[in-house]
Design an enzyme around this catalytic site. Structure first.
Site, PDB file in Angstrom:
ATOM      1  N   LYS A  79      88.867  38.382 -44.283  1.00 25.13           N
ATOM      2  CA  LYS A  79      88.622  39.495 -43.726  1.00 25.13           C
ATOM      3  C   LYS A  79      89.831  40.241 -43.156  1.00 25.13           C
ATOM      4  CE  LYS A  79      85.134  39.133 -40.817  1.00 25.13           C
ATOM      5  NZ  LYS A  79      84.107  39.158 -39.870  1.00 25.13           N
ATOM      6  N   LYS A 115      91.397  39.110 -40.542  1.00 24.92           N
ATOM      7  CA  LYS A 115      91.294  38.897 -38.964  1.00 24.92           C
ATOM      8  C   LYS A 115      91.847  37.727 -38.693  1.00 24.92           C
ATOM      9  CE  LYS A 115      87.741  41.824 -37.173  1.00 24.92           C
ATOM     10  NZ  LYS A 115      86.467  41.949 -36.544  1.00 24.92           N
TER      11      LYS A 115
HETATM   12  N1  C2G Z   1      80.404  46.537 -32.597  1.00 21.98           N
HETATM   13  C1  C2G Z   1      79.924  47.548 -31.882  1.00 21.98           C
HETATM   14  N2  C2G Z   1      80.648  48.073 -30.791  1.00 21.98           N
HETATM   15  C2  C2G Z   1      82.203  47.871 -30.556  1.00 21.98           C
HETATM   16  C3  C2G Z   1      82.745  46.523 -31.398  1.00 21.98           C
HETATM   17  C4  C2G Z   1      81.813  45.960 -32.320  1.00 21.98           C
HETATM   18  O1  C2G Z   1      78.932  47.794 -32.087  1.00 21.98           O
HETATM   19  N3  C2G Z   1      82.892  48.430 -29.938  1.00 21.98           N
HETATM   20  C5  C2G Z   1      79.554  45.896 -33.400  1.00 21.98           C
HETATM   21  C6  C2G Z   1      80.297  45.729 -34.892  1.00 21.98           C
HETATM   22  O2  C2G Z   1      79.925  46.934 -35.447  1.00 21.98           O
HETATM   23  C7  C2G Z   1      79.515  44.526 -35.592  1.00 21.98           C
HETATM   24  C8  C2G Z   1      79.385  43.738 -34.613  1.00 21.98           C
HETATM   25  O3  C2G Z   1      79.635  44.255 -33.252  1.00 21.98           O
HETATM   26  O4  C2G Z   1      78.282  45.152 -36.200  1.00 21.98           O
HETATM   27  C9  C2G Z   1      80.457  42.576 -34.566  1.00 21.98           C
HETATM   28  O5  C2G Z   1      81.744  42.943 -34.456  1.00 21.98           O
HETATM   29  P1  C2G Z   1      83.058  42.259 -35.003  1.00 21.98           P
HETATM   30  O6  C2G Z   1      83.129  41.067 -34.204  1.00 21.98           O
HETATM   31  O7  C2G Z   1      84.325  43.160 -35.101  1.00 21.98           O
HETATM   32  O8  C2G Z   1      82.595  41.863 -36.569  1.00 21.98           O
HETATM   33  P2  C2G Z   1      83.024  42.444 -37.797  1.00 21.98           P
HETATM   34  O9  C2G Z   1      84.463  42.248 -38.022  1.00 21.98           O
HETATM   35  O10 C2G Z   1      82.550  43.718 -37.975  1.00 21.98           O
HETATM   36  O11 C2G Z   1      82.291  41.590 -38.935  1.00 21.98           O
HETATM   37  O12 C2G Z   1      79.878  40.619 -42.965  1.00 21.98           O
HETATM   38  C10 C2G Z   1      80.145  41.574 -41.876  1.00 21.98           C
HETATM   39  C11 C2G Z   1      81.389  40.978 -41.071  1.00 21.98           C
HETATM   40  O13 C2G Z   1      81.531  39.637 -40.561  1.00 21.98           O
HETATM   41  C12 C2G Z   1      81.469  41.987 -39.651  1.00 21.98           C
END
Ligand code: C2G
Length: 136
Positions: free
Chosen positions: A48, A50
């Site tokens: 990803k 990350k």
């Molecule tokens: N999120 C949110 N508000 C934020 C940060 C994150 O609502 N300020 C939500 C994101 O939209 C996501 C979840 O929290 O639905 C997890 O965010 P991350 O840990 O950044 O995950 P991400 O990199 O989006 O991974 O296959 C899907 C991916 O694995 C999602």
């Protein structure tokens, strides 16, 4: 539904857990009876683009400790979602709104409901890291 329970699935890295993550998980849990969370493995995070501060085991343990979370599975690749939905008998896949236009999710609407919830503005793991590095 399994045994009449509405099952919700979501995925994420959940590094340096913050209110944006917690509010997403709580709102997702409120849409059903059971919430299953796919936590991205360290290898998948590399795919990803990350790099998490905490290793997968710690991130999974922290998410599993939340009262609104019923089960944690490993998210190892982009392709596993359809199999997860079938295997886990999922009724709805719930993600933050930043995923709404991602074509990797569109086809999943044939398998379960897709719900995209508004992100929590003003917080992200990246901004936390940036603030800490600046001594904010
Ligand atoms: N999120 C949110 N508000 C934020 C940060 C994150 O609502 N300020 C939500 C994101 O939209 C996501 C979840 O929290 O639905 C997890 O965010 P991350 O840990 O950044 O995950 P991400 O990199 O989006 O991974 O296959 C899907 C991916 O694995 C999602």
């Amino acid at each position: 539904m399994r045994e009449g329970k509405r099952r919700i699935l979501t995925y994420g890295t959940f590094d340096l857990l913050h209110v944006g993550h917690v509010r997403l998980l709580q709102r997702a849990a409120a849409l059903g009876d059971e919430l299953i969370v796919g936590v991205s493995t360290d290898d998948f995070n590399s795919i990803k683009g990350k790099s998490a501060q905490y290793p997968y085991q710690d991130r999974a343990e922290i998410v599993a400790a939340l009262t609104c979370v019923d089960e944690v599975i490993a998210e190892e690749n982009w392709e596993q979602k359809a199999d997860d939905i079938r295997r886990l008998d999922i009724d709805a896949l719930v993600m933050g709104s930043d995923w709404e236009d991602d074509e990797r999710f569109a086809h999943l609407c044939d398998l379960c409901e897709l719900v995209f919830l508004p992100r929590t503005e003003g917080i992200s793991t990246t901004s936390i890291k940036d603030d800490l590095s600046k001594g904010a």
